[in-house]
Design a protein around this motif. Structure first.
Motif, short mmCIF file in Angstrom:
data_model
loop_
_atom_site.label_atom_id
_atom_site.label_comp_id
_atom_site.label_asym_id
_atom_site.label_seq_id
_atom_site.Cartn_x
_atom_site.Cartn_y
_atom_site.Cartn_z
N PHE A 1 0.82 -1.22 0.00
CA PHE A 1 0.00 0.00 0.00
C PHE A 1 0.86 1.27 0.00
O PHE A 1 0.54 2.24 -0.68
CB PHE A 1 -0.95 0.01 1.20
CG PHE A 1 -1.94 -1.13 1.21
CD1 PHE A 1 -2.65 -1.47 0.07
CD2 PHE A 1 -2.15 -1.88 2.35
CE1 PHE A 1 -3.56 -2.52 0.06
CE2 PHE A 1 -3.05 -2.94 2.37
CZ PHE A 1 -3.76 -3.26 1.22
N SER A 2 1.96 1.25 0.75
CA SER A 2 2.80 2.45 0.83
C SER A 2 3.56 2.71 -0.47
O SER A 2 4.10 3.79 -0.68
CB SER A 2 3.80 2.30 1.99
OG SER A 2 4.63 1.19 1.74
N GLN A 3 3.61 1.70 -1.35
CA GLN A 3 4.39 1.81 -2.59
C GLN A 3 3.51 2.13 -3.81
O GLN A 3 4.02 2.39 -4.89
CB GLN A 3 5.11 0.49 -2.91
CG GLN A 3 5.87 -0.12 -1.75
CD GLN A 3 7.04 0.75 -1.35
OE1 GLN A 3 7.83 1.14 -2.19
NE2 GLN A 3 7.11 1.07 -0.07
N VAL A 4 2.20 2.01 -3.64
CA VAL A 4 1.28 2.14 -4.80
C VAL A 4 0.32 3.30 -4.51
O VAL A 4 -0.43 3.26 -3.52
CB VAL A 4 0.51 0.82 -5.03
CG1 VAL A 4 -0.39 0.93 -6.26
CG2 VAL A 4 1.47 -0.36 -5.18
N ALA A 5 0.34 4.31 -5.38
CA ALA A 5 -0.46 5.52 -5.13
C ALA A 5 -1.95 5.23 -5.34
O ALA A 5 -2.32 4.41 -6.19
CB ALA A 5 -0.02 6.62 -6.09
N ALA A 6 -2.79 5.91 -4.57
CA ALA A 6 -4.24 5.80 -4.76
C ALA A 6 -4.57 6.15 -6.21
O ALA A 6 -3.91 6.99 -6.82
CB ALA A 6 -4.96 6.75 -3.80
N GLY A 7 -5.54 5.47 -6.77
CA GLY A 7 -5.93 5.70 -8.17
C GLY A 7 -5.23 4.75 -9.13
O GLY A 7 -5.62 4.63 -10.29
N ALA A 8 -4.18 4.06 -8.65
CA ALA A 8 -3.44 3.13 -9.52
C ALA A 8 -4.32 1.95 -9.90
O ALA A 8 -5.26 1.58 -9.19
CB ALA A 8 -2.20 2.62 -8.78
N LYS A 9 -4.00 1.36 -11.05
CA LYS A 9 -4.72 0.16 -11.51
C LYS A 9 -4.07 -1.06 -10.87
O LYS A 9 -2.87 -1.31 -11.08
CB LYS A 9 -4.63 0.05 -13.04
CG LYS A 9 -5.62 0.93 -13.77
CD LYS A 9 -5.33 0.95 -15.25
CE LYS A 9 -5.69 -0.34 -15.94
NZ LYS A 9 -7.11 -0.45 -16.27
N VAL A 10 -4.85 -1.81 -10.11
CA VAL A 10 -4.31 -2.95 -9.36
C VAL A 10 -5.06 -4.22 -9.75
O VAL A 10 -6.29 -4.23 -9.82
CB VAL A 10 -4.44 -2.71 -7.84
CG1 VAL A 10 -4.06 -3.96 -7.06
CG2 VAL A 10 -3.56 -1.54 -7.41
N LEU A 11 -4.29 -5.29 -9.99
CA LEU A 11 -4.89 -6.61 -10.23
C LEU A 11 -4.77 -7.44 -8.96
O LEU A 11 -3.66 -7.64 -8.43
CB LEU A 11 -4.14 -7.31 -11.37
CG LEU A 11 -4.53 -8.78 -11.61
CD1 LEU A 11 -5.99 -8.91 -12.05
CD2 LEU A 11 -3.62 -9.41 -12.68
N ASP A 12 -5.91 -7.91 -8.44
CA ASP A 12 -5.93 -8.82 -7.29
C ASP A 12 -6.01 -10.24 -7.88
O ASP A 12 -7.07 -10.70 -8.29
CB ASP A 12 -7.14 -8.50 -6.40
CG ASP A 12 -7.14 -9.30 -5.11
OD1 ASP A 12 -6.27 -10.18 -4.94
OD2 ASP A 12 -8.04 -9.06 -4.28
N LEU A 13 -4.84 -10.90 -7.94
CA LEU A 13 -4.75 -12.20 -8.62
C LEU A 13 -5.11 -13.32 -7.65
O LEU A 13 -4.52 -13.42 -6.58
CB LEU A 13 -3.33 -12.37 -9.15
CG LEU A 13 -3.05 -13.63 -9.98
CD1 LEU A 13 -3.87 -13.65 -11.26
CD2 LEU A 13 -1.57 -13.74 -10.30
N CYS A 14 -6.06 -14.18 -8.04
CA CYS A 14 -6.60 -15.21 -7.14
C CYS A 14 -7.32 -14.52 -5.98
O CYS A 14 -7.02 -14.78 -4.80
CB CYS A 14 -5.52 -16.16 -6.63
SG CYS A 14 -4.51 -16.89 -7.92
#
Ligand SMILES: C[S@@+](CC[C@H](N)C(=O)[O-])C[C@H]1O[C@@H](n2cnc3c(N)ncnc32)[C@H](O)[C@@H]1O
Length: 250
Positions: free
Chosen positions: A37-50
């Motif tokens: 969370f501390s490395q990825v800015a809000a608004g980023a596109k994130v894939l939750d795999l599995c």
């Protein structure tokens, strides 16, 4: 039309969603905070795999990410769609992951990638992740190593409430490095006569050696990889035993 799947989680999806709802995430949160969370800015596109039924997807949405969730089990994805309208959920096998968009980050939690049963297929999953990751993207996942599985003593653990009786036991074969979790779940059916319906499933996982996981990541094209023990990452619960977080960039 309902999408079909053939996952060991299909039959026990309701039980999985209910019983594991509040287990992993509260324990893993400090580690995920530090590594993801501390490395990825809000608004980023994130894939939750599995992503399962979305226990971690919920947290990703709450943190303002644009989330896609992928899982091989259609009933788990149906449950996730019911609960979290803000994410885009797909039924897909991680070994054949196919998404047109690119993601700023990919997260795979709760030893999901131990469910990939051969090193070759694990390498294929890493290569598929590389294909959907943006150039400077982040890939974080956790896997169980041997210490986590050797604690399984093949004894039933039982959970009971008014309408569910759940039995779970684990077994680990030190020769094949395969672990099996057998789950039997009785749920009181909404039928006359207080009938109970039985569900059963066996979920297999494979235990890998950390150097093999790191080599497979490197062969898939990840040149910056770190392996961080769960306790060191901040996960101070029994669920951290034998668990390692991997943080990777291309
Ligand atoms: C222990 S659950 C973790 C679910 C979720 N990540 C969480 O933290 O609650 C493992 C998940 O991996 C999924 N899974 C196992 N093998 C898979 C595969 N080959 N492709 C996609 N999903 C898979 C299962 O359906 C299940 O939802």
């Amino acid at each position: 039309m309902a999408i079909e799947s053939d996952s060991p989680y299909d039959e026990i999806a309701g039980m999985y969603h209910r019983l594991w709802n509040d287990w992993y995430l509260p324990a893993a949160l400090p580690a995920l905070e530090r590594l993801f969370f501390s490395q990825v800015a809000a608004g980023a596109k994130v894939l939750d795999l599995c992503c399962g039924s979305g226990h971690v997807t919920k947290e990703l949405l709450a943190r303002g990410y644009e989330v896609t969730g992928v899982d091989a089990s259609a009933p788990l994805i149906e449950q996730a769609r019911r609960d979290f309208a803000g994410a885009d959920f797909r039924v897909q096998d991680a070994r054949r992951l196919h998404l047109d968009e690119r993601f700023d980050a990919v997260l795979s939690t709760f030893d999901s990638l131990n469910h990939i049963l051969t090193l070759e297929e694990l390498g294929t999953v890493f290569a598929r992740v590389k294909d959907v990751l943006a150039a400077k993207g982040l890939f974080v996942f956790d896997m169980n190593l041997e210490e986590a599985y050797s604690a399984d003593l093949h004894r039933w653990s039982v959970t009971v409430d008014d309408v569910n009786v759940t039995l779970v036991r684990g077994e680990y074969d030190t020769d094949t490095h395969l672990a099996e979790t057998e789950l039997i779940w009785f749920s009181k059916a909404p039928l006359p006569g207080n009938l109970w319906r039985q569900h059963r499933s066996v979920v297999a996982e494979r235990c890998y050696l950390q150097p093999d996981i790191l080599l497979a990541l490197s062969e898939a094209g990840f040149s910056h990889t770190e392996a961080i023990g769960a306790a060191e990452a901040g996960m101070n619960s029994e669920l951290g035993l034998g668990r390692v977080f991997f943080r990777c960039r291309l």
